[in-house]
Motif scaffolding. Structure first.
Motif, PDB file in Angstrom:
ATOM      1  N   GLY A 189      18.250 -13.805  -4.666  1.00 45.75           N
ATOM      2  CA  GLY A 189      18.698 -13.400  -5.882  1.00 45.75           C
ATOM      3  C   GLY A 189      19.001 -11.951  -6.152  1.00 45.75           C
ATOM      4  N   LEU A 190      18.333 -11.007  -5.176  1.00 41.69           N
ATOM      5  CA  LEU A 190      18.495  -9.416  -5.242  1.00 41.69           C
ATOM      6  C   LEU A 190      19.996  -9.116  -4.591  1.00 41.69           C
ATOM      7  CD1 LEU A 190      14.973  -8.414  -3.662  1.00 41.69           C
ATOM      8  CD2 LEU A 190      15.681  -8.727  -5.894  1.00 41.69           C
ATOM      9  N   SER A 191      20.284  -8.055  -5.029  1.00 40.03           N
ATOM     10  CA  SER A 191      21.398  -7.426  -4.394  1.00 40.03           C
ATOM     11  C   SER A 191      21.137  -7.080  -3.084  1.00 40.03           C
ATOM     12  CB  SER A 191      21.906  -6.106  -5.260  1.00 40.03           C
ATOM     13  OG  SER A 191      20.981  -4.941  -5.098  1.00 40.03           O
ATOM     14  N   VAL A 192      22.190  -6.814  -2.051  1.00 36.76           N
ATOM     15  CA  VAL A 192      21.756  -6.180  -0.885  1.00 36.76           C
ATOM     16  C   VAL A 192      21.111  -4.977  -0.890  1.00 36.76           C
ATOM     17  CG1 VAL A 192      23.014  -5.329   1.345  1.00 36.76           C
ATOM     18  CG2 VAL A 192      23.789  -7.364   0.226  1.00 36.76           C
ATOM     19  N   ASP A 193      21.420  -3.975  -1.875  1.00 39.48           N
ATOM     20  CA  ASP A 193      20.829  -2.775  -1.952  1.00 39.48           C
ATOM     21  C   ASP A 193      19.201  -3.028  -2.219  1.00 39.48           C
ATOM     22  OD1 ASP A 193      23.125  -1.477  -1.099  1.00 39.48           O
ATOM     23  OD2 ASP A 193      23.408  -0.774  -3.114  1.00 39.48           O
ATOM     24  N   GLU A 194      18.942  -3.756  -3.454  1.00 35.10           N
ATOM     25  CA  GLU A 194      17.648  -4.151  -3.818  1.00 35.10           C
ATOM     26  C   GLU A 194      16.687  -4.610  -2.581  1.00 35.10           C
ATOM     27  OE1 GLU A 194      18.356  -5.128  -8.212  1.00 35.10           O
ATOM     28  OE2 GLU A 194      18.790  -6.563  -7.032  1.00 35.10           O
ATOM     29  N   ALA A 195      17.400  -5.671  -1.921  1.00 36.02           N
ATOM     30  CA  ALA A 195      16.404  -6.095  -0.759  1.00 36.02           C
ATOM     31  C   ALA A 195      16.223  -5.078   0.335  1.00 36.02           C
ATOM     32  CB  ALA A 195      17.454  -7.162  -0.031  1.00 36.02           C
ATOM     33  N   VAL A 196      17.119  -4.042   0.715  1.00 38.65           N
ATOM     34  CA  VAL A 196      17.101  -3.234   1.575  1.00 38.65           C
ATOM     35  C   VAL A 196      15.857  -2.164   1.161  1.00 38.65           C
ATOM     36  CG1 VAL A 196      18.129  -1.169   2.938  1.00 38.65           C
ATOM     37  CG2 VAL A 196      19.208  -3.341   2.919  1.00 38.65           C
ATOM     38  N   ARG A 197      15.975  -1.776  -0.113  1.00 42.69           N
ATOM     39  CA  ARG A 197      14.956  -0.861  -0.781  1.00 42.69           C
ATOM     40  C   ARG A 197      13.576  -1.548  -0.829  1.00 42.69           C
ATOM     41  NH1 ARG A 197      13.893  -0.877  -6.271  1.00 42.69           N
ATOM     42  NH2 ARG A 197      12.369   0.906  -6.559  1.00 42.69           N
ATOM     43  N   MET A 198      13.564  -2.795  -0.960  1.00 43.26           N
ATOM     44  CA  MET A 198      12.481  -3.745  -0.904  1.00 43.26           C
ATOM     45  C   MET A 198      11.746  -3.593   0.658  1.00 43.26           C
ATOM     46  SD  MET A 198      11.249  -7.500  -1.816  1.00 43.26           S
ATOM     47  CE  MET A 198      10.945  -7.233  -3.722  1.00 43.26           C
ATOM     48  N   SER A 199      12.826  -3.514   1.603  1.00 47.25           N
ATOM     49  CA  SER A 199      12.232  -3.632   2.985  1.00 47.25           C
ATOM     50  C   SER A 199      11.611  -2.212   3.126  1.00 47.25           C
ATOM     51  CB  SER A 199      13.428  -3.799   3.718  1.00 47.25           C
ATOM     52  OG  SER A 199      12.945  -3.905   5.049  1.00 47.25           O
ATOM     53  N   HIS A 200      12.156  -1.150   2.779  1.00 50.97           N
ATOM     54  CA  HIS A 200      11.747   0.478   3.021  1.00 50.97           C
ATOM     55  C   HIS A 200      10.320   0.374   2.242  1.00 50.97           C
ATOM     56  CE1 HIS A 200      16.219   1.814   3.722  1.00 50.97           C
ATOM     57  NE2 HIS A 200      15.669   1.078   4.764  1.00 50.97           N
ATOM     58  N   ILE A 201      10.375  -0.185   0.909  1.00 44.64           N
ATOM     59  CA  ILE A 201       8.806  -0.327   0.323  1.00 44.64           C
ATOM     60  C   ILE A 201       7.869  -0.910   1.113  1.00 44.64           C
ATOM     61  CG2 ILE A 201       7.528  -0.752  -1.594  1.00 44.64           C
ATOM     62  CD1 ILE A 201      10.324  -0.220  -3.316  1.00 44.64           C
ATOM     63  N   PHE A 202       8.372  -2.084   1.598  1.00 41.19           N
ATOM     64  CA  PHE A 202       7.336  -2.799   2.578  1.00 41.19           C
ATOM     65  C   PHE A 202       6.999  -1.936   3.746  1.00 41.19           C
ATOM     66  CE2 PHE A 202       6.156  -6.023   5.732  1.00 41.19           C
ATOM     67  CZ  PHE A 202       5.256  -6.550   5.233  1.00 41.19           C
ATOM     68  N   SER A 203       7.751  -1.509   4.501  1.00 43.34           N
ATOM     69  CA  SER A 203       7.558  -0.592   5.616  1.00 43.34           C
ATOM     70  C   SER A 203       6.588   0.528   5.135  1.00 43.34           C
ATOM     71  CB  SER A 203       8.948   0.094   6.218  1.00 43.34           C
ATOM     72  OG  SER A 203       8.461   0.837   7.307  1.00 43.34           O
ATOM     73  N   GLU A 204       7.013   1.006   4.187  1.00 47.32           N
ATOM     74  CA  GLU A 204       6.008   2.207   3.755  1.00 47.32           C
ATOM     75  C   GLU A 204       4.542   1.791   3.594  1.00 47.32           C
ATOM     76  OE1 GLU A 204       7.778   3.809  -0.040  1.00 47.32           O
ATOM     77  OE2 GLU A 204       9.080   4.888   1.019  1.00 47.32           O
ATOM     78  N   MET A 205       4.489   0.386   3.004  1.00 46.85           N
ATOM     79  CA  MET A 205       3.093  -0.110   2.578  1.00 46.85           C
ATOM     80  C   MET A 205       2.590  -0.469   4.060  1.00 46.85           C
ATOM     81  SD  MET A 205       2.350  -3.404   0.396  1.00 46.85           S
ATOM     82  CE  MET A 205       2.882  -4.730   1.596  1.00 46.85           C
ATOM     83  N   MET A 206       3.225  -1.030   4.984  1.00 47.17           N
ATOM     84  CA  MET A 206       2.753  -1.178   6.296  1.00 47.17           C
ATOM     85  C   MET A 206       2.374  -0.034   7.174  1.00 47.17           C
ATOM     86  SD  MET A 206       2.547  -4.244   6.793  1.00 47.17           S
ATOM     87  CE  MET A 206       1.995  -4.215   5.190  1.00 47.17           C
ATOM     88  N   GLN A 207       2.874   1.197   6.735  1.00 46.78           N
ATOM     89  CA  GLN A 207       2.212   2.407   7.509  1.00 46.78           C
ATOM     90  C   GLN A 207       1.007   2.925   6.519  1.00 46.78           C
ATOM     91  OE1 GLN A 207       3.473   3.207  10.224  1.00 46.78           O
ATOM     92  NE2 GLN A 207       4.902   1.613  10.221  1.00 46.78           N
TER      93      GLN A 207
END
Length: 150
Positions: free
Chosen positions: A83-101
């Motif tokens: 249900g997310l836009s492509v941009d929202e999904a990529v943004r969520m992925s970047h946030i997840f990556s920050e969280m993992m770091q």
């Protein structure tokens, strides 16, 4: 809530997604996006299938095998991006990556839900690749999809 109780709750959420994965299987659509990725370090592998229509992720499924972290993360991710836009999904992925770091991440603008249960993985650098495998597959697939359109 104490740290131990929170840690236990997060473990329960991770194990629930591992034992009862959401969106496990294959999409029926012929025009689906398919991405295969693996983590040679520990043997995790995933095939991610996405249905993207009008720059929106309408469906997501995965197959594969791996540790509880990688399979739980794939379950959580496929649930979260539908249900997310492509941009929202990529943004969520970047946030997840920050969280993992272990970095501070902007949780105010995006509800992570069950995904927050994986934040403890940042304390175990060898497991970060497990947690990010599905997310990297999603980003790779969306990037390839975007390049074929332009």
């Amino acid at each position: 809530m104490s740290f131990n109780n929170l840690d236990q709750l997060y473990r329960q959420v991770i194990m629930d997604h591992y034992k009862n994965p959401r969106n496990r299987g294959e999409l029926d659509q012929e025009d689906k996006l398919i991405v295969n990725m693996n983590n040679p370090t520990c043997g995790d592998r995933i095939q991610l299938q996405l249905q993207v229509e009008d720059e929106k992720i309408t469906d997501a499924k995965f197959t594969g095998e791996g540790c509880s972290i990688s399979m739980s993360s794939a379950s959580m991710m496929t649930d979260a991006i539908k249900g997310l836009s492509v941009d929202e999904a990529v943004r969520m992925s970047h946030i997840f990556s920050e969280m993992m770091q272990g970095d501070d991440y902007d949780e105010d603008n995006l509800e992570l839900g069950d995904i927050e249960a994986l934040q403890g993985v940042s304390k175990f650098p060898a497991r970060i690749k497990c947690a990010t495998l599905a997310w990297k597959a999603m980003e790779k697939g969306l990037k390839e999809e975007d390049q074929t359109k332009h």
